[in-house]
Design a protein around this motif. Structure first.
Motif, PDB file in Angstrom:
ATOM      1  N   LEU A 134       0.827  -1.201   0.000  1.00  0.00           N
ATOM      2  CA  LEU A 134       0.000   0.000   0.000  1.00  0.00           C
ATOM      3  C   LEU A 134       0.864   1.255   0.000  1.00  0.00           C
ATOM      4  N   SER A 135       1.984   1.213   0.679  1.00  0.00           N
ATOM      5  CA  SER A 135       2.863   2.384   0.725  1.00  0.00           C
ATOM      6  C   SER A 135       3.439   2.694  -0.647  1.00  0.00           C
ATOM      7  N   ASP A 136       3.784   1.677  -1.442  1.00  0.00           N
ATOM      8  CA  ASP A 136       4.295   1.928  -2.795  1.00  0.00           C
ATOM      9  C   ASP A 136       3.213   2.531  -3.685  1.00  0.00           C
ATOM     10  N   ILE A 137       1.984   2.054  -3.537  1.00  0.00           N
ATOM     11  CA  ILE A 137       0.894   2.612  -4.339  1.00  0.00           C
ATOM     12  C   ILE A 137       0.648   4.064  -3.954  1.00  0.00           C
ATOM     13  N   SER A 138       0.708   4.371  -2.669  1.00  0.00           N
ATOM     14  CA  SER A 138       0.488   5.747  -2.214  1.00  0.00           C
ATOM     15  C   SER A 138       1.570   6.680  -2.747  1.00  0.00           C
ATOM     16  N   LYS A 139       2.810   6.218  -2.795  1.00  0.00           N
ATOM     17  CA  LYS A 139       3.890   7.048  -3.323  1.00  0.00           C
ATOM     18  C   LYS A 139       3.667   7.385  -4.787  1.00  0.00           C
ATOM     19  N   VAL A 140       3.200   6.412  -5.562  1.00  0.00           N
ATOM     20  CA  VAL A 140       2.949   6.665  -6.983  1.00  0.00           C
ATOM     21  C   VAL A 140       1.775   7.623  -7.148  1.00  0.00           C
ATOM     22  N   MET A 141       0.730   7.481  -6.338  1.00  0.00           N
ATOM     23  CA  MET A 141      -0.423   8.376  -6.426  1.00  0.00           C
ATOM     24  C   MET A 141      -0.054   9.805  -6.029  1.00  0.00           C
ATOM     25  N   ASP A 142       0.975   9.962  -5.240  1.00  0.00           N
ATOM     26  CA  ASP A 142       1.429  11.300  -4.849  1.00  0.00           C
ATOM     27  C   ASP A 142       2.508  11.839  -5.784  1.00  0.00           C
ATOM     28  N   GLY A 143       2.832  11.104  -6.830  1.00  0.00           N
ATOM     29  CA  GLY A 143       3.896  11.496  -7.750  1.00  0.00           C
ATOM     30  C   GLY A 143       3.396  12.315  -8.925  1.00  0.00           C
ATOM     31  N   PRO A 144       4.201  12.409  -9.991  1.00  0.00           N
ATOM     32  CA  PRO A 144       3.849  13.240 -11.160  1.00  0.00           C
ATOM     33  C   PRO A 144       2.721  12.619 -11.977  1.00  0.00           C
ATOM     34  N   PHE A 145       1.997  13.506 -12.674  1.00  0.00           N
ATOM     35  CA  PHE A 145       0.923  13.087 -13.563  1.00  0.00           C
ATOM     36  C   PHE A 145       1.470  12.873 -14.968  1.00  0.00           C
ATOM     37  N   LYS A 146       0.685  12.172 -15.794  1.00  0.00           N
ATOM     38  CA  LYS A 146       1.059  11.937 -17.183  1.00  0.00           C
ATOM     39  C   LYS A 146       0.058  12.650 -18.085  1.00  0.00           C
ATOM     40  N   GLU A 147       0.586  13.241 -19.182  1.00  0.00           N
ATOM     41  CA  GLU A 147      -0.268  14.018 -20.085  1.00  0.00           C
ATOM     42  C   GLU A 147       0.130  13.743 -21.523  1.00  0.00           C
ATOM     43  N   LEU A 148      -0.861  13.633 -22.409  1.00  0.00           N
ATOM     44  CA  LEU A 148      -0.634  13.413 -23.819  1.00  0.00           C
ATOM     45  C   LEU A 148      -0.759  14.736 -24.559  1.00  0.00           C
ATOM     46  N   LYS A 149       0.341  15.186 -25.132  1.00  0.00           N
ATOM     47  CA  LYS A 149       0.339  16.416 -25.918  1.00  0.00           C
ATOM     48  C   LYS A 149      -0.074  16.113 -27.353  1.00  0.00           C
ATOM     49  N   LYS A 150      -0.286  17.161 -28.151  1.00  0.00           N
ATOM     50  CA  LYS A 150      -0.672  16.985 -29.544  1.00  0.00           C
ATOM     51  C   LYS A 150       0.441  16.357 -30.365  1.00  0.00           C
ATOM     52  N   THR A 151       1.642  16.387 -29.859  1.00  0.00           N
ATOM     53  CA  THR A 151       2.765  15.768 -30.569  1.00  0.00           C
ATOM     54  C   THR A 151       2.838  14.268 -30.313  1.00  0.00           C
ATOM     55  N   SER A 152       1.819  13.724 -29.611  1.00  0.00           N
ATOM     56  CA  SER A 152       1.730  12.300 -29.294  1.00  0.00           C
ATOM     57  C   SER A 152       2.819  11.846 -28.342  1.00  0.00           C
ATOM     58  N   ASP A 153       3.436  12.781 -27.631  1.00  0.00           N
ATOM     59  CA  ASP A 153       4.428  12.418 -26.628  1.00  0.00           C
ATOM     60  C   ASP A 153       3.826  12.614 -25.246  1.00  0.00           C
ATOM     61  N   TRP A 154       4.011  11.610 -24.396  1.00  0.00           N
ATOM     62  CA  TRP A 154       3.528  11.717 -23.019  1.00  0.00           C
ATOM     63  C   TRP A 154       4.550  12.489 -22.204  1.00  0.00           C
ATOM     64  N   THR A 155       4.090  13.528 -21.548  1.00  0.00           N
ATOM     65  CA  THR A 155       4.986  14.383 -20.772  1.00  0.00           C
ATOM     66  C   THR A 155       4.374  14.633 -19.401  1.00  0.00           C
ATOM     67  N   HIS A 156       5.143  15.326 -18.563  1.00  0.00           N
ATOM     68  CA  HIS A 156       4.636  15.722 -17.249  1.00  0.00           C
ATOM     69  C   HIS A 156       3.932  17.068 -17.396  1.00  0.00           C
ATOM     70  N   PRO A 161      -4.526  18.085  -7.260  1.00  0.00           N
ATOM     71  CA  PRO A 161      -5.682  17.375  -7.822  1.00  0.00           C
ATOM     72  C   PRO A 161      -5.696  15.902  -7.403  1.00  0.00           C
ATOM     73  N   GLY A 162      -6.869  15.381  -7.122  1.00  0.00           N
ATOM     74  CA  GLY A 162      -7.033  13.980  -6.758  1.00  0.00           C
ATOM     75  C   GLY A 162      -6.705  13.676  -5.319  1.00  0.00           C
ATOM     76  N   GLN A 163      -6.339  14.700  -4.552  1.00  0.00           N
ATOM     77  CA  GLN A 163      -5.959  14.480  -3.159  1.00  0.00           C
ATOM     78  C   GLN A 163      -7.189  14.244  -2.292  1.00  0.00           C
ATOM     79  N   CYS A 164      -7.073  13.296  -1.371  1.00  0.00           N
ATOM     80  CA  CYS A 164      -8.179  13.055  -0.435  1.00  0.00           C
ATOM     81  C   CYS A 164      -8.189  14.139   0.641  1.00  0.00           C
ATOM     82  N   LEU A 165      -9.345  14.359   1.204  1.00  0.00           N
ATOM     83  CA  LEU A 165      -9.452  15.362   2.268  1.00  0.00           C
ATOM     84  C   LEU A 165      -8.662  14.932   3.498  1.00  0.00           C
ATOM     85  N   ASN A 166      -8.003  15.923   4.103  1.00  0.00           N
ATOM     86  CA  ASN A 166      -7.261  15.673   5.344  1.00  0.00           C
ATOM     87  C   ASN A 166      -7.362  16.945   6.201  1.00  0.00           C
TER      88      ASN A 166
END
Length: 841
Positions: A338-360, A369-374
């Motif tokens: 669970l700790s490894d999954i949480s680290k990835v969820m708190d990491g960088p997002f992935k985005e698809l640009k018009k150049t078809s390259d996935w970037t941050h 965004p996507g953060q749970c309430l605390n």
């Protein structure tokens, strides 16, 4: 005695022996198997729900809900209750009119969840119109309306439309969260909150960036504890599924396993993402063996467990995988924390640009965004998802995928077998935790137990619970036992404790779990003594009365003939690579960990398989010899353990004499009938009467089909068959000594087995395993160990032809003796040799 007579005489004996062995195995473990069809034809069981306080198991089936007392499975089964919940005939006809099959237009109960108020929430497919109802546990009845009908509410989005659709659901503090298809055609999919206040029933956005043709597998509710949650983070629900990846630009559809997360207090956005998740994030799961580069990308099942009971932060998810790119059966197990999954969820997002390259994507708005309430968000005034800014909601709507992946190396890899369900038992407690036992159900009705200690996996035992047509579809662990289900049966087997390992060799393989063999008690007992340095399994095996250790197999001598194709097995539990040492020639090809060999004079000699495993106390791989074979040319063997050619020729002679007698008898019958006909007609029949219509009626017509006994006895009667769990399947090619992925860690024992090539049987090659023919009686000698368990005789079957049947009008279908003899392949090819009948014990 004829060969047919010998076969039919021995078959009941073999069935009796196999049945006795199976029953003895179950009774020795105090296990029980219950056929559910005894209860008024209950079938298609797909859902389990266990009341752990009373040990009552609820089963969702076709048009029925059944309750069974699991403590009395070994006695006369006690059925606590049975409910019939079927579909009205008019609705069934309407379903069939929509081009659905009559079988699918029943009510398949797919959901059973406790509501916490003495009721169970049940949902069924209800003829492709999902419906849900409420089950009262005290009376074991469905709630009804004033009109005495079942009180129902729509199950769309909570239960699948089709019985075979992938689906998962979990109850979190009385609220149901589901992942299922949401339309009749099965083209729309939702992860949703299915119950609760109407304004809080939210779901995923209809976008391929969120869900792309998913196959849902499992879900889990992780409730934070006050002691381990100083930030006041919200509770979370995790969903596991496989979907078509959009981040790979390839010609074929690439499937990837995912884990998605939503937060329990999420109620959607005010303007953007209304009635949609504002906390939906997903990441890729990577189960990969990096040294070999093998990646397993199809998720089959997930088992959730806490490594430290009572501590949600110690949760681990054991995933069962297979590969999209492998045509052969393949299974792997990876574990994610669970700790490894949480680290990835708190990491960088992935985005698809018009150049078809996935970037941050940059910049990432605040709050994240996507953060749970605390506590921190509530202090800033964001005490509800309705108060989140539109820029945050827009970002999470367009970027649900995380850039990093949750990676893990396989704990176990099995080739040649397909696992369907997984459950895990942790051994030890706290800092003394030793390892885990994987309980793996197969698609052939078997249950395998594998010990995982450190980096090494050891196969412990196999239990054949159901028929090969009944895949395991449910496993629940309760009070040291495993409740195993198939669509037609229910079994209870021992799952914990050293006492279930009934032999010294199996107990030695469980040494890493804290088990040791007691010679005084002649039983396997638990010990707190730490194992000494070195290979603990090998050290334990040396104390048993066995000739070999886990990494020191004895040499198996295989007597072969030139031109024979072989498949030499090398059981590979570890995901690390295996290699073979063999005479230098080009007639070999490695198939996974096994080796295919075509026998020539140059290929004779030693064949040794070495696999890489983790060393004691180290993650560095160390070589472990897993199999050793000596190939020698066929020759006479002392001791009479192998069938001699003379014995085989005796059986072949019997077959030949039987066929000749059949042909001569038919010819004699035809001759007598012809003479009688001529006598009846007297002297008025002309000399050329056979050419007249009246005389022609007495002859066999060339258009009349021949008796099936004549053709099948020789052409199909000697086909090599392979039997899995009691079901024989005919093969057109011969695979010899193949236990691919199904063997014990110690390999198989072939005590002087003779392998013979027989090109006259229509298949090129045959395997004769310790079969002696003496005075026409078949004698079966079981010297080969079973390829899967390493403890039972080899299962090898030769199938005789169908029993001869002679029609009453035999004279109408038998031709002349010369023409009939020309049809038989035995007069063109060498006579087939005597074959061994398979023993299933």
């Amino acid at each position: 005695m004829s060969p047919d007579g010998a076969m039919w005489t021995l078959l009941p004996m073999l069935c009796l022996l196999s049945g006795a062995t199976w029953a003895a195995t179950l009774s020795g473990l105090q296990d029980a198997v219950l056929e559910l069809k005894k209860f008024q034809d209950v079938a298609n069981v797909s859902t389990f729900l266990l009341d752990r306080s009373t040990s009552t198991l609820l089963l969702g089936a076709r048009d029925a809900i059944l309750a069974v007392d699991t403590e009395r499975l070994d006695q006369e089964p006690k059925v606590v209750g049975r409910i019939i919940w079927d579909v009205p005939e008019a609705k069934r006809r309407a379903c069939v009119a929509k081009r659905k099959t009559k079988v699918d237009c029943n009510n398949y109960v797919r959901l059973l969840e406790f509501l916490g108020d003495g009721r169970v929430y049940v949902c069924g497919t209800y003829a492709f119109d999902p419906q849900c109802a409420f089950l009262e546990l005290s009376s074991f009845t469905l709630e009804t309306t004033e009109g005495e009908g079942v009180k129902m509410e729509t199950g769309k989005g909570k239960c699948p439309f089709e019985p075979s659709q992938h689906y998962t659901a979990v109850m979190a503090a009385g609220t149901l969260y589901t992942a299922a298809a949401s339309n009749f055609l099965g083209t729309l999919f939702d992860i949703s909150r299915g119950t609760g206040a109407e304004q809080e029933r939210i779901r995923t956005e209809r976008s391929i960036n969120w869900l792309s043709d998913p196959e849902f597998v499992s879900s889990a509710f992780i409730q934070q504890s006050a002691s381990s949650n100083p930030t006041g983070d919200d509770d979370k629900i995790y969903f596991f599924f496989t979907e078509v990846a959009k981040e790979y630009d390839l010609y074929t559809k690439v499937k990837v396993p995912r884990v998605a997360r939503v937060c329990k207090s999420d109620v959607g956005g005010m303007k953007t993402l209304q009635r949609r998740w504002t906390t939906f994030l997903k990441a890729q799961l990577v189960c990969e063996d990096k040294p070999s580069g093998q990646r397993y990308n199809i998720l089959t099942d997930v088992f959730t467990t806490e490594h430290t009971p009572g501590d949600p932060s110690s949760t681990h998810f054991y995933g069962l995988f297979t590969s999209q790119w492998e045509r052969d059966e393949l299974s792997a197990v990876c574990v994610f924390s669970l700790s490894d999954i949480s680290k990835v969820m708190d990491g960088p997002f992935k985005e698809l640009k018009k150049t078809s390259d996935w970037t941050h994507p940059e910049p990432v708005p605040t709050p994240r965004p996507g953060q749970c309430l605390n506590k921190a968000l509530k202090d800033e005034g964001f005490d509800s998802s309705l108060k989140l800014p539109d820029k945050v909601l827009t970002f999470v709507r367009d970027h649900p995928l995380m850039d990093n992946s949750v990676t893990a190396a396989p704990l176990l890899v099995r080739k040649g077998i397909r696992y369907t369900k997984l459950a895990v038992t942790q051994t030890g407690s706290g800092d003394e935790r030793r390892g885990a036992v994987l309980h793996l159900g197969t698609d052939r009705g078997e249950l395998h137990q594998v010990a995982v200690v450190g980096e090494n996996a050891t196969f412990l035992q196999e239990l054949s619970l159901f028929t090969s047509q009944e895949p395991v579809n449910n496993i629940l662990l309760h009070r040291g036992r495993a409740l195993v289900g198939s669509p037609l049966s229910l079994a209870r087997v021992q799952a914990e404790g050293c006492a279930l390992y009934s032999s010294c060799a199996v107990c030695a393989r469980a040494r890493g779990l804290g088990c040791v063999w007691s010679t005084g008690e002649d039983a396997c007992r638990r010990t707190t003594a730490e194992p000494g340095p070195g290979d603990i399994v090998d050290n334990a095996l040396r104390k048993c009365d066995v000739a070999e250790g886990r990494c020191n197999p004895s040499m198996r001598e295989l007597r072969v003939s030139v031109g024979l194709p072989l498949l030499l097995p090398c059981v590979q539990l570890s995901p690390r690579s295996c290699s073979w040492e063999h005479p230098p020639h080009r007639h070999t090809r490695q198939h996974h960990s096994d080796l295919q060999v075509t026998v020539t004079e140059d290929s004779l000699g030693e064949y040794i398989c070495t696999c890489q495993e983790a060393g004691p106390g180290s993650r560095d791989p160390t070589p472990c010899r897993r199999a050793a074979y000596q190939l020698t040319l066929e020759g006479p063997i002392a001791g009479g353990t192998v069938a001699e050619a003379g014995g085989r020729h005796i059986v072949a002679s019997y077959i030949f004499m039987f066929l000749m007698g059949l042909v001569l008898g038919a010819f004699l019958l035809h001759f007598v009938m012809r003479r009688c006909s001529v006598a009846r007609q007297g002297h008025h029949l002309p000399d050329n009467s056979l050419s007249s219509d009246k005389g022609r009626d007495l002859l066999g017509s060339s258009a009349t089909a021949q008796s099936p006994s004549s053709a099948s006895l020789l052409s199909d009667g000697f086909r090599l068959t392979e039997k899995r769990n009691g079901t024989a399947t005919t093969n057109t090619t011969t695979t010899l000594f193949s236990n691919q992925g199904n063997g014990s860690p110690h390999g198989n024992s072939f005590g002087g087995a003779l392998i013979h090539s027989n090109p006259g049987n229509g298949h090129g090659n045959s395997l004769y395993a310790n079969c002696n023919t003496n005075s026409g009686d078949l004698q079966f000698v079981a010297n080969l160990l079973d390829g899967r368990t390493g403890e039972r005789p080899e299962v090898i079957e030769r199938k005789f032809g169908e029993r001869d049947e002679v029609d009453e009008g035999l004279g109408d279908v038998i031709k002349g003796p010369e023409e009939e003899l020309a049809r038989f392949p035995n007069f063109k090819l060498p006579a087939p040799l005597a074959l061994c009948e398979e023993s299933s014990i």
